[in-house]
Design an enzyme around this catalytic site. Structure first.
Site, short mmCIF file in Angstrom:
data_model
loop_
_atom_site.label_atom_id
_atom_site.label_comp_id
_atom_site.label_asym_id
_atom_site.label_seq_id
_atom_site.Cartn_x
_atom_site.Cartn_y
_atom_site.Cartn_z
N THR A 145 -51.69 -31.34 -2.74
CA THR A 145 -52.86 -31.96 -2.12
C THR A 145 -52.50 -33.29 -1.47
OG1 THR A 145 -55.03 -32.97 -2.56
CG2 THR A 145 -53.45 -32.99 -4.36
N SER A 188 -58.54 -38.70 -9.20
CA SER A 188 -59.26 -37.90 -10.18
C SER A 188 -58.23 -37.27 -11.11
CB SER A 188 -60.06 -36.78 -9.49
OG SER A 188 -59.19 -35.79 -8.97
N TYR A 190 -57.82 -34.11 -11.53
CA TYR A 190 -57.21 -33.05 -10.73
C TYR A 190 -56.05 -33.60 -9.89
CZ TYR A 190 -56.54 -30.44 -6.41
OH TYR A 190 -55.99 -29.83 -5.32
N HIS A 191 -56.30 -34.67 -9.15
CA HIS A 191 -55.25 -35.25 -8.32
C HIS A 191 -54.09 -35.76 -9.17
CE1 HIS A 191 -58.73 -35.59 -5.44
NE2 HIS A 191 -57.80 -35.04 -4.66
N LYS A 194 -51.64 -33.05 -9.84
CA LYS A 194 -50.80 -32.76 -8.69
C LYS A 194 -49.66 -33.77 -8.55
CE LYS A 194 -53.06 -29.17 -7.00
NZ LYS A 194 -52.49 -27.83 -6.81
#
Length: 398
Positions: A145, A188, A190-191, A194
């Site tokens: 991302t 976040s 989620y980030h 990554k």
């Protein structure tokens, strides 16, 4: 070429599977169907009706497509089954989409935060360990991302493709130049996963020579590719809810049903975007141009254009006549940011970008209007907040 597509039942994974099969590859779709379970948990469905996995695959074969095999497997939990699969299939490439992909969902609760870390980090690490243990030379193509770079102000600097050349001062006044991974700034949970993926790839590439292409993707918009548009049973997901719906698709859906466009905060947040057709093409280009043995991790910025959220809302409003509504921002982020991105590598490999000017905005609106009766308007607002402060502001208006 034999290709395993992990997370092949998902929004980006399914179009990738059929595109790889159409290109003549021997495709094995691997998925634990967790995205479908999350729909059940959240009590919301894709705006477009999604056929079962087996109906999808049967429809693809009915249309003359090269057969795609399906393996039900959780790569984050079933390490030995994953290792056995690699040894039996001996793929030349693995496309890794098998991660929880929504930032708002990752911030919804302590449960979703822990699930996102457990699923995403364990899945990536299990894949790397299994490749090393198998002894196979497998090229990983990973869907990352643009969010690893963060959405703070980069002060006008262009974000390079993964690596940054820096000068390091020494005690004697001299300096030396070095290329490092671009500093991360996750916004976040989620980030954050990554960014951890990125470090795992760096280590296993350095230590074990694993070949990796990491695609730092922007926000995907659109619904179908030419292939998934051929039969209703092949149709792709259209997420519109506050957890999984991406900003441009949400705007287009909201315009289609007469719901005010939900701009959070000032709308000065700048984001990178890519159409689903281009996303699939980028994976194909990465598969067709693998790194050589001994090459460091390749990192491509998989995006085609950047826009401020408020500018997108104005563009959609101009096309559709929709009204714009400003709401409190559920995210803890900069009020405004710039985002200048170097994406030349994929362009040089042959990507011909699909832009917002290509008429596809109306195509997405038409899809949304077709299935408008499936929309649960109560699920449109974004209610997953980053902090208790944001939660209180949202509660006052939602």
């Amino acid at each position: 070429m034999k290709v395993l597509v992990l997370g092949g039942d998902g929004f980006c994974g399914w179009p990738c599977c059929v595109n790889m099969a159409q290109a003549g590859h021997d495709v094995v779709m691997v998925d634990n169907l967790s995205r479908r379970k999350i729909d059940v948990d959240l009590g919301v469905e894709s705006l477009t009706p999604i056929a079962t996995v087996h109906d999808r695959l049967r429809a693809w074969e009915d249309m003359g497509g090269r057969a795609i095999r399906f393996v039900h497997l959780d790569i984050a939990q079933d390490y030995h089954l994953l290792l056995e699969l690699l040894r039996s299939e001996r793929p030349e490439a693995v496309v890794h989409f098998a991660e929880q992909r929504a930032a708002p969902y990752s911030m919804k609760s302590s449960t979703t935060k822990r699930y996102t870390v457990d699923n995403n980090v364990n899945g990536t690490h299990n894949l790397l360990c299994a490749i090393v243990e198998s002894g196979l030379d497998i090229h990983i193509v990973h869907l990352g991302t643009m969010g690893v770079y963060g959405y703070g102000s980069h002060r006008g600097a262009t974000i390079p493709e993964g690596y940054l050349t820096v000068e390091v001062p020494q005690a004697d006044g001299s300096r030396f130049r070095e290329k490092i991974l671009h500093p991360t700034d996750p916004g976040s949970v989620y980030h954050m996963t990554k960014t951890l993926d990125q470090l795992l790839f760096y280590y296993y590439n350095k230590n074990d020579g694993i070949r990796v292409t990491d695609l730092h993707q922007g926000i995907v918009w659109g619904t179908n590719t030419d292939l998934t548009d051929r039969d209703p049973r092949l149709v792709n997901r259209f997420d519109y809810d506050g957890d999984y719906g991406t900003v441009l698709n949400r705007f287009l859906m909201q315009a289609a049903i007469g719901y005010p466009l939900t701009v959070h905060g000032t709308g000065g947040q700048t984001r990178a975007f890519i159409h689903i057709r281009d996303s699939v093409k980028c994976v194909e280009l990465a598969i067709d141009h693998p790194p050589i043995s001994g090459e460091k991790v390749r990192i491509y910025n998989q995006m085609t254009e950047s826009h401020k959220v408020k500018d997108l809302a104005e563009k959609v409003a101009a096309v559709t006549g929709a009204q714009v509504s400003h709401l409190p921002n559920p995210r803890k982020e900069a009020i405004e940011n710039d985002l200048i991105v170097d994406n030349r590598c994929l362009i040089e490999l042959g990507l011909k970008p699909t832009t917002l000017e290509d008429g596809l905005l109306s195509e997405v609106v038409d899809v949304a209007r077709r299935w408008a009766d499936r929309c649960d308007r109560s699920r449109i607002p974004c209610v997953s907040s980053w902090t208790t402060t944001q939660a209180a502001a949202l509660k006052a208006v939602v």
